[in-house]
Design an enzyme around this catalytic site. Structure first.
Site, mmCIF file in Angstrom:
data_model
loop_
_atom_site.group_PDB
_atom_site.id
_atom_site.type_symbol
_atom_site.label_atom_id
_atom_site.label_comp_id
_atom_site.label_asym_id
_atom_site.label_seq_id
_atom_site.Cartn_x
_atom_site.Cartn_y
_atom_site.Cartn_z
ATOM 1 N N GLY A 180 1.939 28.976 3.896
ATOM 2 C CA GLY A 180 3.237 28.466 3.097
ATOM 3 C C GLY A 180 3.009 27.357 1.969
ATOM 4 O O GLY A 180 2.058 27.367 1.386
ATOM 5 N N HIS A 184 -11.388 40.271 -12.693
ATOM 6 C CA HIS A 184 -11.501 39.682 -13.953
ATOM 7 C C HIS A 184 -10.061 39.248 -14.431
ATOM 8 O O HIS A 184 -8.974 39.750 -14.135
ATOM 9 C CB HIS A 184 -12.010 40.852 -15.014
ATOM 10 C CG HIS A 184 -10.902 41.888 -15.297
ATOM 11 N ND1 HIS A 184 -10.021 41.990 -16.015
ATOM 12 C CD2 HIS A 184 -10.955 43.185 -14.391
ATOM 13 C CE1 HIS A 184 -9.394 43.107 -16.002
ATOM 14 N NE2 HIS A 184 -9.978 43.635 -15.205
ATOM 15 N N HIS A 219 -3.554 29.380 -1.601
ATOM 16 C CA HIS A 219 -4.526 30.141 -0.475
ATOM 17 C C HIS A 219 -4.378 31.448 -0.468
ATOM 18 O O HIS A 219 -3.210 32.088 -0.454
ATOM 19 C CB HIS A 219 -3.922 29.633 0.894
ATOM 20 C CG HIS A 219 -4.742 29.843 2.044
ATOM 21 N ND1 HIS A 219 -4.385 29.431 3.079
ATOM 22 C CD2 HIS A 219 -5.724 30.931 2.187
ATOM 23 C CE1 HIS A 219 -5.460 29.965 4.157
ATOM 24 N NE2 HIS A 219 -6.102 30.836 3.415
#
Length: 192
Positions: free
Chosen positions: A72, A139, A148
């Site tokens: 979160g 890329h 995260h």
């Protein structure tokens, strides 16, 4: 070997310890965590005490890594980083030797690149970001700070991910997508 202090002693800390041991660059002095008793161990690393130790530790050691996990939002990680930066702490990246990072990629500071992560050419990873095991960053991707990218997530080319974003395990971010700050993408979802 350089000395390193870890901040946070939960499950994410265990995963980071494993990467640090594989990397072989740092001697972990100990862990700071307010929820674990002084003298207890997380794997083979001793808990030194709670957050009140941080100013003293910052005066004696230069390298720190935030090992508080992030599911979160990331206000705790952000608060710790700001406090420690104000104390002059340095935040090296922790990078698994089993990761592939293109020589043309750009990394900020304080991030962890876990086992079997791939970061391709012209990708930019911001500060204090977690790239978890088997995540793929293609890329020209731009990932902000305090993000995260979870286990097995795929971030395709030319994607922009702003700050404080969580990408769940097994998720796919489609080519060229833009994800706004503080977004939470659940596991196994597709973001277009």
């Amino acid at each position: 070997m350089e000395e390193l202090i870890l901040i946070g002693g939960g499950g994410h800390c265990k995963s980071v310890i494993d990467v640090i041991r594989e990397q072989g660059r740092y001697n972990i002095i100990g862990i700071v965590d307010p929820m674990i008793a002084v003298g207890e161990f997380v794997l083979d690393v001793k808990v030194l005490g709670n957050d009140s130790l941080l100013p003293d530790l910052a005066s004696r050691f230069k390298n720190f890594h935030i090992t508080v996990g992030q599911i979160g939002s990331s206000p705790i990680r952000n608060k710790i980083a700001n406090q420690m930066i104000s104390l002059g702490a340095k935040f090296p990246n922790i990078i698994s030797p089993k990761a592939h990072i293109s020589r043309y990629a750009n990394l900020g500071v304080g991030s962890v690149i876990m086992h079997n992560v791939t970061i391709n050419a012209d990708a930019t990873i911001g500060d204090f970001t977690i790239l978890n095991n088997h995540s793929l960053i293609e890329h020209d991707v731009k990932i902000g700070n305090f993000c995260h990218i979870s286990t097995g997530a795929i971030v395709n080319g030319n994607v922009t991910i702003e700050n404080d974003v969580f990408i769940g395990s097994g998720s796919v971010v489609v080519q060229g997508a833009k994800i706004p700050s503080h977004y939470f993408l659940k596991a196994n979802q597709i973001y277009k």
